[in-house]
Design an enzyme around this catalytic site. Structure first.
Site, PDB file in Angstrom:
ATOM      1  N   ASN A  64     -17.424  -1.260 -28.102  1.00  0.00           N
ATOM      2  CA  ASN A  64     -17.853  -2.646 -27.880  1.00  0.00           C
ATOM      3  C   ASN A  64     -19.110  -2.861 -28.716  1.00  0.00           C
ATOM      4  O   ASN A  64     -20.172  -2.365 -28.376  1.00  0.00           O
ATOM      5  CB  ASN A  64     -18.132  -2.847 -26.385  1.00  0.00           C
ATOM      6  CG  ASN A  64     -18.765  -4.200 -26.110  1.00  0.00           C
ATOM      7  OD1 ASN A  64     -18.760  -5.092 -26.975  1.00  0.00           O
ATOM      8  ND2 ASN A  64     -19.315  -4.362 -24.909  1.00  0.00           N
ATOM      9  N   LYS A  85     -20.824  -5.466 -29.229  1.00  0.00           N
ATOM     10  CA  LYS A  85     -21.727  -6.494 -28.680  1.00  0.00           C
ATOM     11  C   LYS A  85     -22.215  -7.409 -29.798  1.00  0.00           C
ATOM     12  O   LYS A  85     -21.498  -7.633 -30.769  1.00  0.00           O
ATOM     13  CB  LYS A  85     -22.891  -5.849 -27.939  1.00  0.00           C
ATOM     14  CG  LYS A  85     -22.446  -4.818 -26.926  1.00  0.00           C
ATOM     15  CD  LYS A  85     -23.519  -4.479 -25.975  1.00  0.00           C
ATOM     16  CE  LYS A  85     -23.037  -3.335 -25.092  1.00  0.00           C
ATOM     17  NZ  LYS A  85     -23.846  -3.143 -23.931  1.00  0.00           N
ATOM     18  N   HIS A 137     -17.086  -8.641 -19.003  1.00  0.00           N
ATOM     19  CA  HIS A 137     -18.189  -7.694 -19.222  1.00  0.00           C
ATOM     20  C   HIS A 137     -19.396  -8.156 -18.409  1.00  0.00           C
ATOM     21  O   HIS A 137     -19.645  -9.362 -18.284  1.00  0.00           O
ATOM     22  CB  HIS A 137     -18.540  -7.640 -20.721  1.00  0.00           C
ATOM     23  CG  HIS A 137     -19.439  -6.482 -21.041  1.00  0.00           C
ATOM     24  ND1 HIS A 137     -20.783  -6.527 -20.808  1.00  0.00           N
ATOM     25  CD2 HIS A 137     -19.166  -5.248 -21.550  1.00  0.00           C
ATOM     26  CE1 HIS A 137     -21.313  -5.367 -21.164  1.00  0.00           C
ATOM     27  NE2 HIS A 137     -20.341  -4.573 -21.619  1.00  0.00           N
ATOM     28  N   GLU A 188     -22.433  -8.302 -18.992  1.00  0.00           N
ATOM     29  CA  GLU A 188     -23.401  -9.168 -19.686  1.00  0.00           C
ATOM     30  C   GLU A 188     -22.914 -10.612 -19.686  1.00  0.00           C
ATOM     31  O   GLU A 188     -23.710 -11.546 -19.584  1.00  0.00           O
ATOM     32  CB  GLU A 188     -23.616  -8.652 -21.119  1.00  0.00           C
ATOM     33  CG  GLU A 188     -24.509  -7.408 -21.128  1.00  0.00           C
ATOM     34  CD  GLU A 188     -24.189  -6.429 -22.267  1.00  0.00           C
ATOM     35  OE1 GLU A 188     -23.572  -6.850 -23.252  1.00  0.00           O
ATOM     36  OE2 GLU A 188     -24.545  -5.237 -22.124  1.00  0.00           O
ATOM     37  N   GLU A 223     -17.613  -0.189 -15.316  1.00  0.00           N
ATOM     38  CA  GLU A 223     -18.910  -0.075 -15.981  1.00  0.00           C
ATOM     39  C   GLU A 223     -20.018  -0.397 -14.988  1.00  0.00           C
ATOM     40  O   GLU A 223     -20.330  -1.568 -14.765  1.00  0.00           O
ATOM     41  CB  GLU A 223     -18.988  -1.076 -17.137  1.00  0.00           C
ATOM     42  CG  GLU A 223     -17.956  -0.851 -18.219  1.00  0.00           C
ATOM     43  CD  GLU A 223     -18.403  -1.434 -19.557  1.00  0.00           C
ATOM     44  OE1 GLU A 223     -18.372  -0.704 -20.536  1.00  0.00           O
ATOM     45  OE2 GLU A 223     -18.840  -2.601 -19.597  1.00  0.00           O
ATOM     46  N   GLY A 227     -26.268   0.588 -21.324  1.00  0.00           N
ATOM     47  CA  GLY A 227     -27.370   0.489 -22.281  1.00  0.00           C
ATOM     48  C   GLY A 227     -28.683   1.019 -21.748  1.00  0.00           C
ATOM     49  O   GLY A 227     -29.741   0.763 -22.306  1.00  0.00           O
ATOM     50  N   SER A 240     -23.473   4.078 -21.078  1.00  0.00           N
ATOM     51  CA  SER A 240     -24.196   5.176 -21.724  1.00  0.00           C
ATOM     52  C   SER A 240     -23.331   6.414 -21.942  1.00  0.00           C
ATOM     53  O   SER A 240     -23.780   7.558 -21.743  1.00  0.00           O
ATOM     54  CB  SER A 240     -25.456   5.528 -20.925  1.00  0.00           C
ATOM     55  OG  SER A 240     -26.283   4.392 -20.826  1.00  0.00           O
TER      56      SER A 240
HETATM   57  C1  PEP Z   1     -20.805  -1.613 -22.778  1.00  0.00           C
HETATM   58  O1  PEP Z   1     -21.541  -2.534 -23.091  1.00  0.00           O
HETATM   59  O2  PEP Z   1     -19.629  -1.825 -22.528  1.00  0.00           O
HETATM   60  C2  PEP Z   1     -21.388  -0.259 -22.708  1.00  0.00           C
HETATM   61  C3  PEP Z   1     -20.739   0.668 -22.060  1.00  0.00           C
HETATM   62  O3  PEP Z   1     -22.555  -0.094 -23.314  1.00  0.00           O
HETATM   63  P1  PEP Z   1     -23.310   1.292 -23.542  1.00  0.00           P
HETATM   64  O4  PEP Z   1     -22.279   2.297 -23.930  1.00  0.00           O
HETATM   65  O5  PEP Z   1     -24.296   0.991 -24.602  1.00  0.00           O
HETATM   66  O6  PEP Z   1     -23.917   1.592 -22.209  1.00  0.00           O
END
Ligand code: PEP
Length: 670
Positions: free
Chosen positions: A428, A430, A514, A516, A586, A592, A632
């Site tokens: 992803n 972003k 997601h 966000e 998630e 992040g 992460s």
């Molecule tokens: C994401 O935004 O889907 C995600 C898992 O981000 P990160 O791997 O940076 O935590």
């Protein structure tokens, strides 16, 4: 809805000329005579029957759901006000929606359309809940077959006669009986209106209250029908001798011998392609003493022209044009009567060749009545439609669906043998990378994966602007997806990008829900539900994200939160649609932040998600659903996470921005 449209399309295809006559009636009533030529009306009638049949068949099989339900809604939105107009102003006597098979009054048609409009709105709104009986890849074949079936039927009935004769002059009908009113049948009730005038003013009275003094002058009287009585199936059959004007109806109907009637509703446009057959039939009739007449509604001028053109020697009778069109759907067509009974009918192209015939009609099969077995014909029509469909369905189950199952089997994760579902590593990006940087990253990914044989599906989800540039250059091992799509199909939604637009770039996936987007753009489960439906309708695979926030985790509410996110947005989907989804768990506190969930923490929630799916859609669906972990995830922790039985890969943010890191995570499956 499906049955109504199939029936309506079928009866129109059986009688395309009847449909064309009705269409001409409409064009005339609405002063569109420039459109009402015979051939344009025929083309229109066949196109309409094919469209209706296709819509009905598609609804029945659950195929082409978006197109068929949109067309149904459009048609009903157009037809309902039109039929209200017909009911109020009566410009045509009956709407002709089911041909002659089922004649409704204009008001009955309007109320029928109200019910259908409600049904059309409901199928349109619930279009994604319609269960498709056929795999996507074979739907075109079914579509094509229903169009082909309806077209062939219409063309056959156009070039011959309708295979089912819904009109009152079908084979076996005795016209005298069909014209008679049975004893004791309900008589029509009339009111007599008397019109009188006084001082230049006209007034209407009834028999009970008309003025008796001399100041009123009688003007006129009218009989007004106030209650219909029994109407015989045939009530307008009347024949006049062309030369004397005498009524020949009774004489002809009581003729004990065979009578040939060459019916040509309009001689000026009648086909003269089969004149030899017609003239031979006339010679045969003359030689055997059978009366032979041509019946037309055309004036003297056209009769004379026909005689000149064809050398016709037979006498002519006159009748009403509509009656002649009702008797036979061919101009000209031949009808054989015996003692007032319709024995046989032929389109001009199929008139039997009687040139060499010596036997009398009672010794020939054409002179013996074989009443049409309508039930048998209907059964044959049903068979011709359904038997090939069943064969195709069988092909679908045996070949297409089997192939699909095999493909799934091939993707068995070698680490966890009992898993049928796919392992997936999806990136992803972003809101990172300019277009140039994005292209560079794709090139790097292509390079690092060039010799690799990933044990999982690899997907990259990029900002919208990258999609169209990335899809043509990305290695075919890598799937491409968007990070979002609009919750609207299309239109004035500035700045939004629809699922159809995403699909048009060649992308196959889309991340939805997601955290966000939920947090910063206030996306609700309601909106996500629509997005998922639109994504699926456009052939995209949604990667649907769920996850709890830190305070919710601390309060031990992760299962509750994740459970409702799933139920609210996804659990109205059909089993088939749900099976197309990828789920990503998630935890928001891990995204992040560098703070990864432990393998155990993640596995607990993944197992819970799978159980929740199993409770709703059954074990098989749950076992086949890929559930990814996101938050992460890095090359260093991916192996531990992916080794868990319910974790089928990862949705990767930060680590997807460097080709080497992303490859490191993919390698966790090797
Ligand atoms: C994401 O935004 O889907 C995600 C898992 O981000 P990160 O791997 O940076 O935590």
């Amino acid at each position: 809805m499906a049955a109504t449209f199939i029936f309506s399309g079928f009866v129109k295809a059986v009688d395309p000329k009847g449909g064309a006559y009705k269409i001409q009636e409409y064009f005339t009533a609405f002063h569109l005579t420039f459109l009402s030529s015979y051939y344009s009306s025929i083309a229109f009638a066949i196109a309409l029957s094919t469209l209706e049949f296709w819509i009905g068949a598609s609804l029945l099989l659950g195929i082409r759901r978006r197109t068929s339900t949109t067309l149904v809604l459009l048609m009903m939105a157009l037809l309902t006000p039109l039929t209200l107009f017909l009911a109020v102003f009566n410009p045509v006597s009956d709407c002709g929606c089911f041909g002659d098979a089922l004649v409704l009054t204009n008001w009955q048609t309007f109320w029928k359309n109200i019910v259908l409009l409600i049904a059309a709105i409901s199928v349109f709104l619930g279009r994604y809940l319609i269960v498709p009986f056929i795999s996507n890849s074979l739907q075109w074949l079914f579509s094509l077959y229903s169009i082909f079936y309806s077209l062939v039927l219409a063309v056959y009935c156009y070039t011959n006669l309708p295979i089912i004769d819904f009109r009152p002059y079908h084979k076996g009908v005795n016209i005298v009986q069909a014209m008679s009113i049975p004893k004791g049948a309900k008589q029509p009730v009339y009111r007599t209106d008397l019109i009188y005038k006084k001082n230049g003013v006209k007034k209407t009275f009834t028999i009970d209250n008309y003025p008796k003094d001399d100041s009123w002058t009688f003007v006129d009287s009218k009989n007004v029908l106030i209650e219909k009585g029994y109407e015989p199936p045939i009530n307008d059959f009347s024949l006049q001798d062309e030369t004397t004007g005498a009524d020949s109806t009774q004489q002809l109907l009581h003729e004990r011998n065979y009578v040939f009637l060459l019916i040509a509703n309009r001689l000026d446009v009648a086909s003269d392609e089969d004149l030899d057959l017609i003239n031979d039939a006339y010679d045969y009739a003359k030689a055997n003493g059978y009366p032979f007449f041509c019946v037309t509604s055309s004036p003297e001028k056209y009769i004379a022209q026909w005689r000149d053109r064809t050398g016709a020697e037979y006498p002519f009778l006159l009748a009403d044009e509509v009656v002649l069109k009702t008797i036979i759907r061919s101009n000209p067509g031949l009808v054989l009567l015996h003692n007032g009974t319709v024995i046989n009918k032929w389109n001009h192209a199929n008139i039997p060749d009687l040139s060499e015939q010596k036997k009398s009609l009672d010794k020939l099969p054409i002179g013996v009545m074989h009443e049409d077995n309508q039930l048998k014909t209907i059964a044959q029509c049903v068979g011709w439609f359904f038997i090939p469909l069943i064969v195709l369905l069988w092909l679908d189950i045996l070949v297409v669906k089997r192939k699909f199952r095999k493909r799934k089997k091939f993707n068995i994760n070698p680490l966890i043998y009992n898993k049928m579902r796919k392992n997936i590593v999806a990136g992803n990006w972003k809101m990172n990378k300019t277009l140039q940087e994005g292209i560079d990253l794709v090139k790097d990914l292509n390079a690092v994966l060039a010799d690799a044989k990933p044990n999982c599906d690899v997907v990259i989800c990029t900002p919208f602007i990258h999609l169209a540039s990335v899809t043509p250059i990305v290695d075919k091992k890598i799937g491409v997806g968007a990070e979002n799509c609009a919750d609207k199909e299309k239109g004035a939604f500035t700045g939004e990008v629809s699922a159809a637009m995403v699909a048009s770039t060649g992308a196959k996936y889309v991340i939805l829900g997601h955290s966000e987007r939920r947090a910063y753009y206030h996306e609700t489960s309601e909106m996500l539900k629509t997005k998922v439906e639109l994504a699926l309708a456009n052939g995209l695979t949604p990667i649907f994200c769920v996850g709890e926030k830190l305070d919710e985790r601390e309060a031990g509410k992760q299962d509750e939160v994740v459970g409702s996110q799933l139920k609210d947005a996804l659990f109205d989907l059909s089993v088939e649609d749900f099976s197309k989804l990828i789920i990503a768990y998630e935890p928001v506190w891990a995204i992040g932040t560098g703070k990864t969930a432990t393998g155990e923490q993640a596995e607990d929630v993944h197992a819970f998600i799978r159980k929740t799916i199993a409770d709703k859609y059954g074990k098989e669906v749950a076992n086949n659903t890929s559930i990814l972990y996101g938050g992460s995830c890095k090359p260093s922790n991916a192996k531990e996470l992916f080794a868990k039985p319910d974790i089928d890969g990862g949705l990767i943010g930060g680590a997807a921005l460097k080709a080497e890191d992303f490859k490191g995570i993919i390698d966790a499956f090797n």
